[in-house]
Motif scaffolding. Sequence first.
Motif, mmCIF file in Angstrom:
data_model
loop_
_atom_site.group_PDB
_atom_site.id
_atom_site.type_symbol
_atom_site.label_atom_id
_atom_site.label_comp_id
_atom_site.label_asym_id
_atom_site.label_seq_id
_atom_site.Cartn_x
_atom_site.Cartn_y
_atom_site.Cartn_z
ATOM 1 N N LEU A 175 0.837 -1.208 0.000
ATOM 2 C CA LEU A 175 0.000 0.000 0.000
ATOM 3 C C LEU A 175 0.873 1.260 0.000
ATOM 4 O O LEU A 175 0.570 2.235 -0.698
ATOM 5 N N ALA A 176 1.979 1.219 0.763
ATOM 6 C CA ALA A 176 2.873 2.384 0.793
ATOM 7 C C ALA A 176 3.462 2.617 -0.605
ATOM 8 O O ALA A 176 3.551 3.751 -1.084
ATOM 9 N N ARG A 177 3.826 1.517 -1.270
ATOM 10 C CA ARG A 177 4.374 1.660 -2.622
ATOM 11 C C ARG A 177 3.325 2.226 -3.588
ATOM 12 O O ARG A 177 3.636 3.043 -4.462
ATOM 13 N N LEU A 178 2.080 1.757 -3.407
ATOM 14 C CA LEU A 178 1.017 2.200 -4.328
ATOM 15 C C LEU A 178 0.710 3.680 -4.160
ATOM 16 O O LEU A 178 0.194 4.324 -5.077
ATOM 17 N N ALA A 179 1.043 4.232 -2.977
ATOM 18 C CA ALA A 179 0.772 5.643 -2.740
ATOM 19 C C ALA A 179 1.565 6.516 -3.708
ATOM 20 O O ALA A 179 1.200 7.669 -3.988
ATOM 21 N N SER A 180 2.650 5.990 -4.274
ATOM 22 C CA SER A 180 3.475 6.786 -5.178
ATOM 23 C C SER A 180 2.950 6.773 -6.612
ATOM 24 O O SER A 180 3.562 7.345 -7.491
ATOM 25 N N TRP A 181 1.845 6.120 -6.865
ATOM 26 C CA TRP A 181 1.294 6.088 -8.244
ATOM 27 C C TRP A 181 0.965 7.496 -8.711
ATOM 28 O O TRP A 181 0.314 8.231 -7.998
#
Length: 397
Positions: free
Chosen positions: A391-397
């Motif tokens: 989820l943290a990685r997806l926040a950078s989309w």
Amino acid sequence: MAIGTITTMAADGAPLARRLRPFTTTIFATMSELATATGSVNLGQGFPDTDGPDELREVAVAAIRHGANQYPPSAGVPELRHAVAAHQDTWYGMELDPDSEVLVTVGATEATAACVLALCEPGDEVVMFEPTYDSYAACCAMAGAVPRLVRLHPPDWEFDPDELVSAVGPRTKLILLNSPHNPTGKVFGPDELAQIAALCTAHDLLAVTDEVYEHLVFDGTHLPLATLPQMRERTLTVSSGGKTFSFTGWKVGWVCGPAPLVAAVRAVKQFLTYTSPAPFQLAVAAGLGFAPDALGAPAAELVAKRDLLCEGLAALGHTVYRPAATYFATTDITTVAPGLSAEEYCRALPGRCGVVAIPSSVFYDPADPGAGRTLVRWAFCKREPVLVDALARLASW
Ligand code: PMP
Ligand code: GLN
């Protein structure tokens, strides 16, 4: 002539190879390879990142040490056939003869393929709900059968009863039902099952039910179609130990139903794989003997993971369709990735965010390119820190 040319000619000339060309690689394998190549968090292919009970692992190890290493009986070791029969009786009140009404297979994948191959003549039609688990269309292609699709509509993945009725025609042979359903996580309810059963009895259809997620249910209750009136004699029920015990690599499945239908499937299974690995059959037999609470334990753990992922994705702007079962959540990406198709989004995701997911469009008829265009499937059968990281990685989309 080069071997490559011969191979190409053979494939071009062979009707089965031609029919299977659209199925050369599964989306799950493709996306798992992409996850490995890019070092991404893999929320694509559905497999847990922790193994099942040590106790069952030990049964398999002991079985190998103590000589369960030669061909077991083709229909499956008696321990597992008896355990499957006892399980169906305990959970669903279905009485089965372990010798003639239970067949062990190499996972549910072989079970469903052998059922379709055993029951369908070329040109027969198979009714199934769309989105559809990927192997079903390939099973039909192998049998020369034709899928007839009935669409499930979000948010609750309901179908139009009239559409179901009109999917049945003079060539319909069987209904292939997957409940709990991959990819949507839907559990077909009693009214829906009654509609399906009514159609089967009215048109004298057979049913094959894929119930591999039978113990991963969070909301509602799983009811096998075979338990409905007049359905036992026309239904083959398929399941496997992969999901229930978190050992997806063991590939032990089974088919149960009336003896003549099981015999037909057994005839196919004999010449596909002959038998299934002995040590894993014994371990799964031990697992099926667990008390009901222990069998349900993975679902109790998974529900928190479902909520973590669904709430996280919603906070990132996804439209989330929270599943009632399985270990997959579906989201609509229209608001987070305007203009992109799910396939474009899932191809870009590993590079941009280091996460892999499955475009649900692959579970829809390729002849209808708009279908499921913006839907993405996310697997949440991962450790909580892995989901938090994703989820943290997806926040950078
Ligand atoms: N059916 C469905 C609906 C699935 O999601 C899967 C994937 N696990 C299978 C069948 C295959 O099960 P198995 O690994 O036992 O072959
Ligand atoms: N059933 C698993 C899924 O839906 C994948 C199994 C496979 O790779 N064939 O992700």
